[in-house]
Design a protein around this motif. Structure first.
Motif, mmCIF file in Angstrom:
data_model
loop_
_atom_site.group_PDB
_atom_site.id
_atom_site.type_symbol
_atom_site.label_atom_id
_atom_site.label_comp_id
_atom_site.label_asym_id
_atom_site.label_seq_id
_atom_site.Cartn_x
_atom_site.Cartn_y
_atom_site.Cartn_z
ATOM 1 N N SER A 59 0.784 -1.235 0.000
ATOM 2 C CA SER A 59 0.000 0.000 0.000
ATOM 3 C C SER A 59 0.815 1.284 0.000
ATOM 4 O O SER A 59 0.231 2.365 -0.010
ATOM 5 C CB SER A 59 -0.930 0.015 1.221
ATOM 6 O OG SER A 59 -0.178 -0.041 2.419
ATOM 7 N N ALA A 60 2.146 1.198 0.000
ATOM 8 C CA ALA A 60 2.943 2.410 0.206
ATOM 9 C C ALA A 60 3.541 2.993 -1.065
ATOM 10 O O ALA A 60 4.386 3.882 -0.993
ATOM 11 C CB ALA A 60 4.074 2.125 1.204
ATOM 12 N N GLY A 61 3.102 2.533 -2.238
ATOM 13 C CA GLY A 61 3.723 2.993 -3.474
ATOM 14 C C GLY A 61 3.082 4.210 -4.103
ATOM 15 O O GLY A 61 3.557 4.681 -5.135
ATOM 16 N N TRP A 62 2.011 4.750 -3.504
ATOM 17 C CA TRP A 62 1.283 5.872 -4.086
ATOM 18 C C TRP A 62 0.993 6.923 -3.028
ATOM 19 O O TRP A 62 0.984 6.626 -1.824
ATOM 20 C CB TRP A 62 -0.036 5.394 -4.702
ATOM 21 C CG TRP A 62 0.152 4.366 -5.769
ATOM 22 C CD1 TRP A 62 0.125 3.009 -5.621
ATOM 23 C CD2 TRP A 62 0.434 4.613 -7.150
ATOM 24 N NE1 TRP A 62 0.364 2.399 -6.824
ATOM 25 C CE2 TRP A 62 0.554 3.351 -7.773
ATOM 26 C CE3 TRP A 62 0.576 5.771 -7.920
ATOM 27 C CZ2 TRP A 62 0.825 3.213 -9.137
ATOM 28 C CZ3 TRP A 62 0.841 5.645 -9.277
ATOM 29 C CH2 TRP A 62 0.965 4.372 -9.874
ATOM 30 N N SER A 63 0.720 8.161 -3.472
ATOM 31 C CA SER A 63 0.350 9.222 -2.538
ATOM 32 C C SER A 63 -0.966 8.915 -1.845
ATOM 33 O O SER A 63 -1.153 9.233 -0.671
ATOM 34 C CB SER A 63 0.224 10.564 -3.285
ATOM 35 O OG SER A 63 1.441 10.923 -3.891
ATOM 36 N N SER A 64 -1.909 8.307 -2.591
ATOM 37 C CA SER A 64 -3.186 7.877 -2.029
ATOM 38 C C SER A 64 -3.139 6.374 -1.798
ATOM 39 O O SER A 64 -2.637 5.627 -2.643
ATOM 40 C CB SER A 64 -4.340 8.197 -2.986
ATOM 41 O OG SER A 64 -4.386 9.576 -3.282
#
Length: 270
Positions: A244-249
């Motif tokens: 879950s940590a690969g995007w700003s959202s």
């Protein structure tokens, strides 16, 4: 077989792990955001002024363009180049163009805005990337790795786990990314947009597992999209993990499957 641990708790034993690339191995959002903006602006130049506001709204929603970020489930984040081209042509149709003209405009826009890359067979490219000199003039910048993933990949490799990439990027883009970060020797196989079927068809997982020589039930698949994880379940993969940590959202991921927010949460049992 190696036992995977999530936050210190055993998940199960695997022979291989299949990794998504964009948003999982790579922090691809800045580059994809710039690409989607460039495509949008180039499209607007093909339209009369009166049609531009409606078209912009339609294409921003399809691409997942949200001000200074991308929606992690939009077509730019998840879909292949061809699927993005089709969504662009569909937006042209929505403002009154016929399909042949819509497709022609979309192909012209993509040809004009695609990042330029030297062929993967050019050994000079790999030498420049491996020595950290960055891309040549006109080449697409190399997306950085997600934080903490390289130590995990090295640990998995040392433990005898087979590693593979399953992505809607093309083969050249995958090999360039792996080579540029010194990961080529750690990965045994890839499945790319040049291969059929494309993900998220579960048969893509079967094809990749066949190339690795492993049963899907003996594999884990890690991805940042619900489509990745549904594909894994449909293919009979033994363990599907959401990252879950690969995007700003935060990407929307199935609640019934395990998630990790940092690669340090995943380890190999001793």
């Amino acid at each position: 077989m190696a036992e995977l641990l999530l936050r210190g708790q055993p998940l199960g034993s695997v022979e291989a792990i299949l990794f998504d690339k964009d948003g999982t191995l790579s922090l691809s959002e800045p580059g994809l955001l710039a690409l989607s903006r460039a495509r949008l602006q180039a499209c607007l130049e093909h339209l009369p002024e009166a049609s531009r506001p409606q078209f912009q709204h339609l294409l921003e929603r399809a691409y997942g363009l949200e001000s200074d970020r991308l929606h992690p489930a939009g077509t730019t984040a998840v879909a292949s180049r061809q699927h993005n081209l089709i969504s662009t042509a569909t937006a042209f149709c929505q403002v009154g163009l016929g399909w042949p003209d819509a497709l022609a405009h979309s192909e012209a826009v993509f040809a004009a805005t695609d990042p330029t890359r030297d062929p993967a067979t050019d050994p000079a490219v790999d030498r420049e990337l491996i020595h950290g000199q960055g891309p040549r003039p006109g080449e697409a910048p190399l997306a950085p790795l997600t934080e903490g993933v390289k130590p995990l990949l090295l640990e998995l490799h040392r433990s005898g786990v087979l590693l593979a990439v399953i992505s809607n990027d093309d083969s050249e883009g995958i090999h360039r990314f792996l080579g540029g970060h010194g990961l080529s020797e750690l990965f045994q196989e890839i499945w790319s947009a040049d291969m059929r079927p494309l993900k998220p068809d579960p048969a893509a997982v079967h094809g990749l597992c066949s190339r690795l020589g492993v049963n899907p039930s003996a594999c884990a698949l890690i991805g940042d999209a619900s489509s990745d994880l549904r594909m894994a379940e449909g293919a009979g993969v033994g363990l599907a993990l959401g990252y879950s940590a690969g995007w700003s959202s935060r990407p929307p991921l199935p609640e019934h499957l395990p998630h990790l927010d940092h690669w340090q949460e995943l380890g190999v049992g001793r």
